[in-house]
Design an enzyme around this catalytic site. Structure first.
Site, PDB file in Angstrom:
ATOM      1  N   CYS A   2      54.024  21.185  68.958  1.00 37.68           N
ATOM      2  CA  CYS A   2      55.337  20.579  68.789  1.00 37.68           C
ATOM      3  C   CYS A   2      55.220  19.082  69.032  1.00 37.68           C
ATOM      4  O   CYS A   2      54.261  18.602  69.611  1.00 37.68           O
ATOM      5  CB  CYS A   2      56.323  21.188  69.775  1.00 37.68           C
ATOM      6  SG  CYS A   2      56.339  22.984  69.719  1.00 37.68           S
ATOM      7  N   ARG A  27      53.626  17.473  63.487  1.00 38.49           N
ATOM      8  CA  ARG A  27      53.168  18.384  64.537  1.00 38.49           C
ATOM      9  C   ARG A  27      53.873  19.744  64.476  1.00 38.49           C
ATOM     10  O   ARG A  27      53.420  20.708  65.106  1.00 38.49           O
ATOM     11  CB  ARG A  27      53.409  17.759  65.911  1.00 38.49           C
ATOM     12  CG  ARG A  27      52.688  16.452  66.115  1.00 38.49           C
ATOM     13  CD  ARG A  27      52.965  15.908  67.487  1.00 38.49           C
ATOM     14  NE  ARG A  27      52.419  16.772  68.503  1.00 38.49           N
ATOM     15  CZ  ARG A  27      51.197  16.688  68.986  1.00 38.49           C
ATOM     16  NH1 ARG A  27      50.378  15.761  68.541  1.00 38.49           N
ATOM     17  NH2 ARG A  27      50.776  17.505  69.917  1.00 38.49           N
ATOM     18  N   TRP A  74      57.074  23.827  66.306  1.00 40.02           N
ATOM     19  CA  TRP A  74      56.248  24.779  65.541  1.00 40.02           C
ATOM     20  C   TRP A  74      56.275  26.057  66.356  1.00 40.02           C
ATOM     21  O   TRP A  74      55.727  26.128  67.446  1.00 40.02           O
ATOM     22  CB  TRP A  74      54.827  24.239  65.402  1.00 40.02           C
ATOM     23  CG  TRP A  74      53.955  25.030  64.484  1.00 40.02           C
ATOM     24  CD1 TRP A  74      53.829  24.889  63.134  1.00 40.02           C
ATOM     25  CD2 TRP A  74      53.063  26.087  64.857  1.00 40.02           C
ATOM     26  NE1 TRP A  74      52.924  25.806  62.644  1.00 40.02           N
ATOM     27  CE2 TRP A  74      52.438  26.548  63.684  1.00 40.02           C
ATOM     28  CE3 TRP A  74      52.744  26.694  66.063  1.00 40.02           C
ATOM     29  CZ2 TRP A  74      51.517  27.578  63.673  1.00 40.02           C
ATOM     30  CZ3 TRP A  74      51.821  27.731  66.062  1.00 40.02           C
ATOM     31  CH2 TRP A  74      51.205  28.161  64.875  1.00 40.02           C
ATOM     32  N   ASN A 100      56.061  21.729  74.756  1.00 39.86           N
ATOM     33  CA  ASN A 100      55.004  21.946  73.773  1.00 39.86           C
ATOM     34  C   ASN A 100      53.932  22.776  74.457  1.00 39.86           C
ATOM     35  O   ASN A 100      53.482  22.401  75.540  1.00 39.86           O
ATOM     36  CB  ASN A 100      54.430  20.596  73.321  1.00 39.86           C
ATOM     37  CG  ASN A 100      53.208  20.753  72.433  1.00 39.86           C
ATOM     38  OD1 ASN A 100      53.067  21.762  71.742  1.00 39.86           O
ATOM     39  ND2 ASN A 100      52.339  19.765  72.437  1.00 39.86           N
ATOM     40  N   GLY A 101      53.528  23.881  73.842  1.00 37.03           N
ATOM     41  CA  GLY A 101      52.471  24.706  74.446  1.00 37.03           C
ATOM     42  C   GLY A 101      52.928  26.135  74.594  1.00 37.03           C
ATOM     43  O   GLY A 101      53.888  26.568  73.946  1.00 37.03           O
ATOM     44  N   GLU A 480      35.221  22.532  52.151  1.00 38.72           N
ATOM     45  CA  GLU A 480      36.379  21.661  52.411  1.00 38.72           C
ATOM     46  C   GLU A 480      37.368  21.721  51.234  1.00 38.72           C
ATOM     47  O   GLU A 480      38.583  21.811  51.434  1.00 38.72           O
ATOM     48  CB  GLU A 480      35.873  20.229  52.664  1.00 38.72           C
ATOM     49  CG  GLU A 480      36.879  19.093  52.521  1.00 38.72           C
ATOM     50  CD  GLU A 480      38.004  19.112  53.540  1.00 38.72           C
ATOM     51  OE1 GLU A 480      38.024  19.998  54.415  1.00 38.72           O
ATOM     52  OE2 GLU A 480      38.895  18.254  53.432  1.00 38.72           O
ATOM     53  N   LYS A 484      41.363  23.063  51.388  1.00 38.59           N
ATOM     54  CA  LYS A 484      42.512  22.282  50.934  1.00 38.59           C
ATOM     55  C   LYS A 484      43.348  23.070  49.929  1.00 38.59           C
ATOM     56  O   LYS A 484      44.577  23.015  49.950  1.00 38.59           O
ATOM     57  CB  LYS A 484      42.046  20.965  50.286  1.00 38.59           C
ATOM     58  CG  LYS A 484      41.507  19.943  51.263  1.00 38.59           C
ATOM     59  CD  LYS A 484      42.595  19.425  52.175  1.00 38.59           C
ATOM     60  CE  LYS A 484      42.054  18.682  53.368  1.00 38.59           C
ATOM     61  NZ  LYS A 484      41.325  19.452  54.359  1.00 38.59           N
ATOM     62  N   GLU A 487      45.360  25.774  51.876  1.00 39.46           N
ATOM     63  CA  GLU A 487      46.459  25.333  52.732  1.00 39.46           C
ATOM     64  C   GLU A 487      47.577  24.633  51.964  1.00 39.46           C
ATOM     65  O   GLU A 487      48.723  24.678  52.386  1.00 39.46           O
ATOM     66  CB  GLU A 487      45.965  24.490  53.916  1.00 39.46           C
ATOM     67  CG  GLU A 487      45.470  23.114  53.630  1.00 39.46           C
ATOM     68  CD  GLU A 487      45.102  22.360  54.936  1.00 39.46           C
ATOM     69  OE1 GLU A 487      44.230  21.506  54.863  1.00 39.46           O
ATOM     70  OE2 GLU A 487      45.705  22.610  55.996  1.00 39.46           O
ATOM     71  N   HIS A 503      23.320  36.150  45.141  1.00 40.52           N
ATOM     72  CA  HIS A 503      23.286  37.161  46.206  1.00 40.52           C
ATOM     73  C   HIS A 503      24.629  37.867  46.358  1.00 40.52           C
ATOM     74  O   HIS A 503      24.873  38.527  47.366  1.00 40.52           O
ATOM     75  CB  HIS A 503      22.861  36.512  47.525  1.00 40.52           C
ATOM     76  CG  HIS A 503      21.494  35.897  47.441  1.00 40.52           C
ATOM     77  ND1 HIS A 503      20.346  36.624  47.547  1.00 40.52           N
ATOM     78  CD2 HIS A 503      21.115  34.615  47.196  1.00 40.52           C
ATOM     79  CE1 HIS A 503      19.295  35.821  47.402  1.00 40.52           C
ATOM     80  NE2 HIS A 503      19.748  34.598  47.185  1.00 40.52           N
ATOM     81  N   LYS A 606      50.034  20.137  62.087  1.00 37.91           N
ATOM     82  CA  LYS A 606      48.909  19.202  62.046  1.00 37.91           C
ATOM     83  C   LYS A 606      47.982  19.399  63.227  1.00 37.91           C
ATOM     84  O   LYS A 606      46.766  19.365  63.092  1.00 37.91           O
ATOM     85  CB  LYS A 606      49.480  17.784  62.045  1.00 37.91           C
ATOM     86  CG  LYS A 606      48.436  16.693  62.068  1.00 37.91           C
ATOM     87  CD  LYS A 606      47.869  16.511  60.695  1.00 37.91           C
ATOM     88  CE  LYS A 606      46.833  15.420  60.621  1.00 37.91           C
ATOM     89  NZ  LYS A 606      45.903  15.666  59.518  1.00 37.91           N
TER      90      LYS A 606
HETATM   91  O1  M6R Z   1      42.822  17.534  64.855  1.00 40.82           O
HETATM   92  P1  M6R Z   1      41.596  18.291  64.489  1.00 40.82           P
HETATM   93  O2  M6R Z   1      40.639  17.488  63.660  1.00 40.82           O
HETATM   94  O3  M6R Z   1      40.886  18.884  65.679  1.00 40.82           O
HETATM   95  O4  M6R Z   1      42.092  19.503  63.604  1.00 40.82           O
HETATM   96  C1  M6R Z   1      41.204  20.497  63.178  1.00 40.82           C
HETATM   97  C2  M6R Z   1      41.831  21.381  62.123  1.00 40.82           C
HETATM   98  O5  M6R Z   1      42.967  22.025  62.637  1.00 40.82           O
HETATM   99  C3  M6R Z   1      42.220  20.596  60.874  1.00 40.82           C
HETATM  100  O6  M6R Z   1      41.128  19.913  60.328  1.00 40.82           O
HETATM  101  C4  M6R Z   1      42.806  21.541  59.806  1.00 40.82           C
HETATM  102  O7  M6R Z   1      41.815  22.419  59.347  1.00 40.82           O
HETATM  103  C5  M6R Z   1      43.413  20.739  58.646  1.00 40.82           C
HETATM  104  N1  M6R Z   1      44.763  21.159  58.404  1.00 40.82           N
HETATM  105  C6  M6R Z   1      42.657  20.888  57.383  1.00 40.82           C
HETATM  106  O8  M6R Z   1      43.198  20.100  56.359  1.00 40.82           O
END
Ligand code: M6R
Length: 611
Positions: A2, A27, A74, A100-101, A480, A484, A487, A503, A606
């Site tokens: 949050c 967040r 969140w 938050n938490g 990667e 993307k 998500e 394989h 995030k």
């Molecule tokens: O803040 P961080 O780099 O530790 O975050 C790690 C992952 O949560 C972050 O890279 C996540 O996979 C992204 N949403 C990917 O785009």
């Protein structure tokens, strides 16, 4: 996950809180709320994005005042509804608390409060803390002491902010394993989950340590630990300006942040290469020459940056490197010693899985180095050393410019260790340094293909599944790119090592299946180019539609690819930094073509500050 803001000062709190929440919305964005003390304490909170709260404040204004707290959520405990939104009220509506938490022992604490006759209105764990602080406030008449009594009873991770109508001009915060920083103004003070909360007003900040409580008034900031001892917080200057945290005319934060990928690399290198030698402020590579093993720990995109880093570190510094997901590392009793270097990679510096893995590594005697993008964050402060990436604030949930900055920082680390331990070939290292310095300009030319990639994404808006293939440092880029697409575009996407194709994964190829292939340079020293071209021929023969990301002028790919997105001629370790950009653009444009929210994809936040 949050976002939290607190304010005391002469300004209207509402504007400060909403501005801060806007910059923290990355967040969490399933509900938002504010509590402001004027003649009395008033709150407004609504499920949905921050705009819903803004609309509510127009339709149903509150009396503005000079003390306030704000929250963007969140959801963890309890659905994202109006009642579960923060702030939570106690003491007959005179006390407001945001959290938050996760409070792990909330059920037991709630049972205790219910037995005393406390009535709960929400399904959250957070409301427990509100009632507990109210109970202690009645006992002590001191908000700071009330908070101290409560945190002693909480298990889990939390940042809490609390205000009470009978203590106007005071905000009290506490943190354990969850972020909170202080912004110092003149005649005003701020609290925030990160500096974006107050960067509009001040660049003077203080970092609050683990298990500490802060009390702000307009003129004063005091910090104590959970035992009540006075603490002097560490000052730092925020180097981001407010424009860096705003969209600046772009259609989305993600579009802006992709456009900043060249600058992210340039700024991460800046001032760190002197006469061909890597020198990183505050980092002494000679202290690492007895390191015999490196483990890179990270999650998501940061882990893929770590995987690129592994290839480079092993090749240049000749030290074995493993890459582990933080949440797997911590729970498998890894074999580590005082000669093991744990390199954590995290944009936010707050990812709970990574933070806990770093703490664990320290406890069992490893050395810890953090690669982080956020000043004042917890992970660098829990580590022995830090190398900051200078990507600037990354707001879109999907990580883009942080990725290229992380790869760059890992390369700097690899070169620095290789130069210090004398194991690397000095000519090779000198060439890598030159290539890195040339990378930002090359990235600019990759960005010129944005419109073409957008057109491609529009044609492919109905695509249900995409495969991605890469080899060597192209493999983490395939992973990667797939992340993307999942998500942002909510489609099934899978990255494979191209050598693995035969394989198993080749069974997925059927006519029309879209496959992105990251093609190594024809000049690559291991002749991987020919092998990947042969993979392309194999999948093409089975009807796949091939989109190749290949070096400009790579004639061998042309006959077999439906589309070629060219990247400039570069050495093999620079290619992943260049090849990832078209994939970032494609995922963003595919999501946009499907009408999806590019910056705030569903179910995600995030910064993942819960395990
Ligand atoms: O803040 P961080 O780099 O530790 O975050 C790690 C992952 O949560 C972050 O890279 C996540 O996979 C992204 N949403 C990917 O785009």
């Amino acid at each position: 996950m949050c976002g939290i803001v607190g304010y005391v000062g002469p300004r209207g709190s509402q504007e400060v809180l909403l501005g801060g929440l806007g910059r923290l919305e990355y967040r969490g964005y399933d509900s938002a709320g504010v509590a402001i003390i004027s003649a009395n304490l008033q709150t407004r909170k609504r499920s949905g994005k921050l705009q819903t709260l803004r609309d509510e404040l127009v339709a149903n204004p509150l009396d503005d005042g000079h003390t306030g707290i704000g929250h963007t959520r969140w959801a963890t405990h309890g659905a994202p509804t109006d009642v579960n939104a923060h702030p939570h009220l106690a003491d007959g509506g005179k006390l407001a608390l945001i959290h938050n938490g996760i409070i792990e022992n909330f059920a037991e604490l709630k049972a205790e409060l219910v037995a005393e006759g406390t009535e709960f209105t929400s399904e959250t764990d957070s409301e427990v803390a509100a009632h507990m602080v109210a109970r202690e406030y009645h006992r002590t008449s001191n908000l700071t002491e009330a908070m101290r009594a409560v945190v002693a009873r909480l298990d889990g991770a939390f940042t809490l902010l609390v205000v009470h109508e009978d203590s106007p001009g005071v905000v009290v915060g506490a943190r354990r394993n969850s972020p909170l920083v202080i912004g110092l103004g003149k005649g005003e003070n701020f609290l925030g989950s990160d500096v974006a909360a107050f960067v509009e007003y001040t660049s003077d900040a203080l970092a609050i340590g683990q298990d500490q409580i802060v009390t702000i008034t307009k003129d004063d900031v005091t910090v104590i630990d959970f035992d009540g001892n006075s603490v002097t917080p560490e000052p730092f200057t925020v180097t981001w300006d407010v424009s860096a945290a705003d969209k600046g005319g772009w259609s989305s934060f993600m579009a802006k942040e992709i456009s900043e990928e060249p600058a992210a690399v340039a700024d991460t290198i800046r001032g760190r290469i002197k006469n061909g030698e890597v020198q990183i402020e505050g980092f002494e590579p000679s202290a690492l020459i007895d390191v015999d093993r490196i483990i890179i720990i990270a999650c998501g995109t940061a882990a893929y940056a770590g995987l690129v880093g592994k290839y480079a570190l092993e090749q240049w510094a000749r030290i074995p490197v493993d890459v582990e997901l933080s949440h797997e590392f911590r729970y498998r009793e890894p074999v580590i010693s005082d000669r093991t270097l744990i390199v954590s990679v995290s944009q936010s510096g707050e990812t709970m899985d990574t933070l806990m893995a770093v703490k664990y590594a320290r406890e069992v005697g490893a050395r810890t180095l953090s690669i982080c993008n956020t000043q004042g964050a917890t992970i660098p402060r829990e580590s022995d050393a830090v190398i900051y990436t200078h990507a600037g604030p990354e707001v879109a949930v999907a990580s883009t410019k942080a990725f290229v900055a992380q790869v760059t920082a890992l390369y700097l680390l690899g070169i620095a260790i290789a130069q210090a331990n004398g194991k690397g070939d000095s000519k090779v290292l000198a060439a890598v340094v030159r290539d890195l310095e040339a990378t930002p300009a090359m990235l600019e030319t990759v960005l010129l293909h944005g419109e073409r990639i957008k057109t491609l994404a529009k044609w492919m808006a109905d695509t249900q599944a995409i495969l991605l293939l890469g080899r060597h440092v192209g493999y983490p880029i395939a992973l990667e790119g797939a992340l993307k697409l999942k998500e942002l575009a909510y489609i099934h996407a899978e990255g494979f090592a191209a050598g693995e194709l035969k394989h198993g994964p080749i069974a997925l190829i059927e006519p029309g299946q879209v496959v992105f292939v990251i093609v190594p340079s024809p000049r690559d020293p291991h002749s991987l180019h020919a092998k990947v071209v042969s993979n392309i021929q194999e999948i093409r023969a089975r009807g796949a539609r091939v989109i190749a990301i290949a070096e400009q002028g790579d004639a061998a790919v042309l006959p077999y690819a439906d589309e070629v997105i060219p990247i400039p001629l570069a050495s093999s370790f620079i290619e992943p930094i260049l090849a990832v950009v078209p994939l970032h653009i494609f995922a963003m444009e595919l999501a946009a073509a499907k009408g999806l929210d590019v910056d705030q994809p569903r179910n995600l936040a995030k910064s993942v500050t819960v395990e």
